[in-house]
Write a protein that holds these residues in place. Structure first.
Motif, PDB file in Angstrom:
ATOM      1  N   ALA A   1       0.842  -1.200   0.000  1.00 28.86           N
ATOM      2  CA  ALA A   1       0.000   0.000   0.000  1.00 28.86           C
ATOM      3  C   ALA A   1       0.875   1.247   0.000  1.00 28.86           C
ATOM      4  N   ILE A   2       0.306   2.312  -0.521  1.00 28.44           N
ATOM      5  CA  ILE A   2       0.845   3.663  -0.373  1.00 28.44           C
ATOM      6  C   ILE A   2      -0.218   4.477   0.349  1.00 28.44           C
ATOM      7  N   ALA A   3       0.159   5.110   1.456  1.00 28.71           N
ATOM      8  CA  ALA A   3      -0.759   5.971   2.197  1.00 28.71           C
ATOM      9  C   ALA A   3      -0.217   7.395   2.175  1.00 28.71           C
ATOM     10  N   GLN A   4      -1.085   8.344   1.849  1.00 28.70           N
ATOM     11  CA  GLN A   4      -0.741   9.759   1.931  1.00 28.70           C
ATOM     12  C   GLN A   4      -1.643  10.396   2.979  1.00 28.70           C
ATOM     13  N   THR A   5      -1.021  11.030   3.963  1.00 23.25           N
ATOM     14  CA  THR A   5      -1.767  11.604   5.080  1.00 23.25           C
ATOM     15  C   THR A   5      -1.409  13.068   5.254  1.00 23.25           C
ATOM     16  N   LYS A   6      -2.415  13.932   5.221  1.00 25.51           N
ATOM     17  CA  LYS A   6      -2.173  15.343   5.490  1.00 25.51           C
ATOM     18  C   LYS A   6      -1.672  15.510   6.919  1.00 25.51           C
ATOM     19  N   MET A   7      -0.670  16.361   7.106  1.00 29.49           N
ATOM     20  CA  MET A   7      -0.084  16.516   8.437  1.00 29.49           C
ATOM     21  C   MET A   7       0.510  17.900   8.585  1.00 29.49           C
ATOM     22  N   THR A   8       0.774  18.253   9.846  1.00 31.92           N
ATOM     23  CA  THR A   8       1.628  19.390  10.156  1.00 31.92           C
ATOM     24  C   THR A   8       2.704  18.929  11.130  1.00 31.92           C
TER      25      THR A   8
ATOM     26  N   ARG B   1       2.467  16.301   3.700  1.00 29.34           N
ATOM     27  CA  ARG B   1       1.895  14.958   3.713  1.00 29.34           C
ATOM     28  C   ARG B   1       2.952  13.952   4.118  1.00 29.34           C
ATOM     29  N   PHE B   2       2.539  12.929   4.849  1.00 30.71           N
ATOM     30  CA  PHE B   2       3.357  11.739   4.997  1.00 30.71           C
ATOM     31  C   PHE B   2       3.047  10.828   3.817  1.00 30.71           C
ATOM     32  N   TYR B   3       4.082  10.418   3.094  1.00 25.43           N
ATOM     33  CA  TYR B   3       3.938   9.507   1.961  1.00 25.43           C
ATOM     34  C   TYR B   3       4.587   8.200   2.401  1.00 25.43           C
ATOM     35  N   ASP B   4       3.749   7.205   2.666  1.00 24.37           N
ATOM     36  CA  ASP B   4       4.203   5.977   3.313  1.00 24.37           C
ATOM     37  C   ASP B   4       4.158   4.777   2.379  1.00 24.37           C
ATOM     38  N   PHE B   5       5.267   4.053   2.337  1.00 26.62           N
ATOM     39  CA  PHE B   5       5.344   2.761   1.666  1.00 26.62           C
ATOM     40  C   PHE B   5       5.094   1.697   2.742  1.00 26.62           C
ATOM     41  N   LEU B   6       4.028   0.918   2.574  1.00 26.90           N
ATOM     42  CA  LEU B   6       3.647  -0.075   3.572  1.00 26.90           C
ATOM     43  C   LEU B   6       3.558  -1.461   2.952  1.00 26.90           C
ATOM     44  N   GLU B   7       3.763  -2.471   3.802  1.00 25.91           N
ATOM     45  CA  GLU B   7       3.635  -3.852   3.347  1.00 25.91           C
ATOM     46  C   GLU B   7       3.062  -4.707   4.478  1.00 25.91           C
TER      47      GLU B   7
ATOM     48  N   LEU C   1       8.932   2.520   4.419  1.00 31.50           N
ATOM     49  CA  LEU C   1       9.556   3.831   4.229  1.00 31.50           C
ATOM     50  C   LEU C   1       8.537   4.916   4.499  1.00 31.50           C
ATOM     51  N   ARG C   2       8.923   5.907   5.268  1.00 33.21           N
ATOM     52  CA  ARG C   2       8.125   7.122   5.419  1.00 33.21           C
ATOM     53  C   ARG C   2       8.904   8.284   4.823  1.00 33.21           C
ATOM     54  N   GLN C   3       8.303   8.909   3.822  1.00 30.93           N
ATOM     55  CA  GLN C   3       8.895  10.076   3.172  1.00 30.93           C
ATOM     56  C   GLN C   3       7.929  11.252   3.262  1.00 30.93           C
ATOM     57  N   PRO C   4       8.198  12.226   4.115  1.00 31.61           N
ATOM     58  CA  PRO C   4       7.338  13.407   4.151  1.00 31.61           C
ATOM     59  C   PRO C   4       7.464  14.243   2.873  1.00 31.61           C
ATOM     60  N   ILE C   5       6.361  14.874   2.521  1.00 30.98           N
ATOM     61  CA  ILE C   5       6.321  15.880   1.463  1.00 30.98           C
ATOM     62  C   ILE C   5       6.063  17.216   2.152  1.00 30.98           C
ATOM     63  N   TYR C   6       6.935  18.189   1.913  1.00 35.00           N
ATOM     64  CA  TYR C   6       6.876  19.474   2.606  1.00 35.00           C
ATOM     65  C   TYR C   6       6.277  20.524   1.669  1.00 35.00           C
ATOM     66  N   GLU C   7       5.085  21.012   2.000  1.00 36.14           N
ATOM     67  CA  GLU C   7       4.354  21.873   1.082  1.00 36.14           C
ATOM     68  C   GLU C   7       4.525  23.374   1.383  1.00 36.14           C
ATOM     69  N   LYS C   8       4.400  23.764   2.639  1.00 35.95           N
ATOM     70  CA  LYS C   8       4.648  25.161   3.000  1.00 35.95           C
ATOM     71  C   LYS C   8       4.853  25.252   4.500  1.00 35.95           C
TER      72      LYS C   8
END
Length: 206
Positions: free
Chosen positions: A82-89, A108-114, A124-131
């Motif tokens: 699975a790939i999960a994207q979660t809005k976060m601060t 967003r947290f962009y998560d590689f799950l198994e 793997l957890r890879q955050p995406i930094y928007e602002k």
């Protein structure tokens, strides 16, 4: 409840547990959301889950203040991946040029799950930094930021990077933001993961 909805609820539960247990310093349970080969990427840290837990615990015990707040989650399921994207601060409080400030970074947290042996875990957890933004805790004070140093960091997390570099952290200069080739490559790696391919490493900064 269908099996698909059950899997989605389990993944959402894992994502929420990550934030609560990490911020509360519940390290034993925090370890349970990761697979043994799990990896964490952040502005200030890139490495294994065990290393991340170790340095997070050390910082927690020294009073480092980093908190996470979650929003909605979108999950792409493909069998036991699975790939999960979660809005976060991300909210970090520290002294910036002698003034106590809060930096709030939205992304967003962009998560590689198994799913392995019947249990979902983070690979793997890879955050995406928007602002992000920086605010003095006492509004009557304001730090005098070094504009050149501030603007040397990527726009999505430049205030967070300014604060963290001022604390002595080496900040990664090429984390994914809202748009651009770095985040597009992350999406490509996510699609490959869902297609059953081995997890690719992110390209290194030039």
């Amino acid at each position: 409840m269908s099996e698909e909805w059950r899997e989605r609820l389990l993944i959402r539960d894992l994502v929420e547990n990550w934030a609560v247990w990490r911020d509360a310093g519940d390290w034993e349970r925090f370890r349970s959301v990761w697979h043994d080969d799990g990896r964490m990427m952040a502005t200030w840290f890139q490495g294994t889950a065990d290393e991340f837990i170790k340095v997070s615990r050390e910082g927690f015990e020294k009073g480092v203040s980093i908190l996470h707040f979650l929003g909605g989650t979108a999950i792409d399921l493909a069998g036991e991946r699975a790939i999960a994207q979660t809005k976060m601060t991300i909210n970090q409080r520290a002294s910036v040029d002698g003034v106590i400030c809060d930096v709030v970074c939205t992304g967003r947290f962009y998560d590689f799950l198994e799913k392995r042996d019947g249990s979902w875990g983070l690979v793997l957890r890879q955050p995406i930094y928007e602002k992000d933004r920086l605010d003095p805790v006492d509004p009557s004070q304001a730090p005098k930021l070094d504009r050149e140093r501030l603007e040397s960091f990527p726009v999505g997390y430049r205030h967070l990077a300014y604060l963290q570099s001022g604390l002595g952290f080496k900040v990664k200069p090429d984390m994914p933001g809202l748009i651009g080739p770095v985040v597009e490559d992350l999406y490509r790696r996510g699609r490959a993961w869902l297609a059953g391919k081995p997890l690719e490493s992110a390209p290194r900064a030039a």
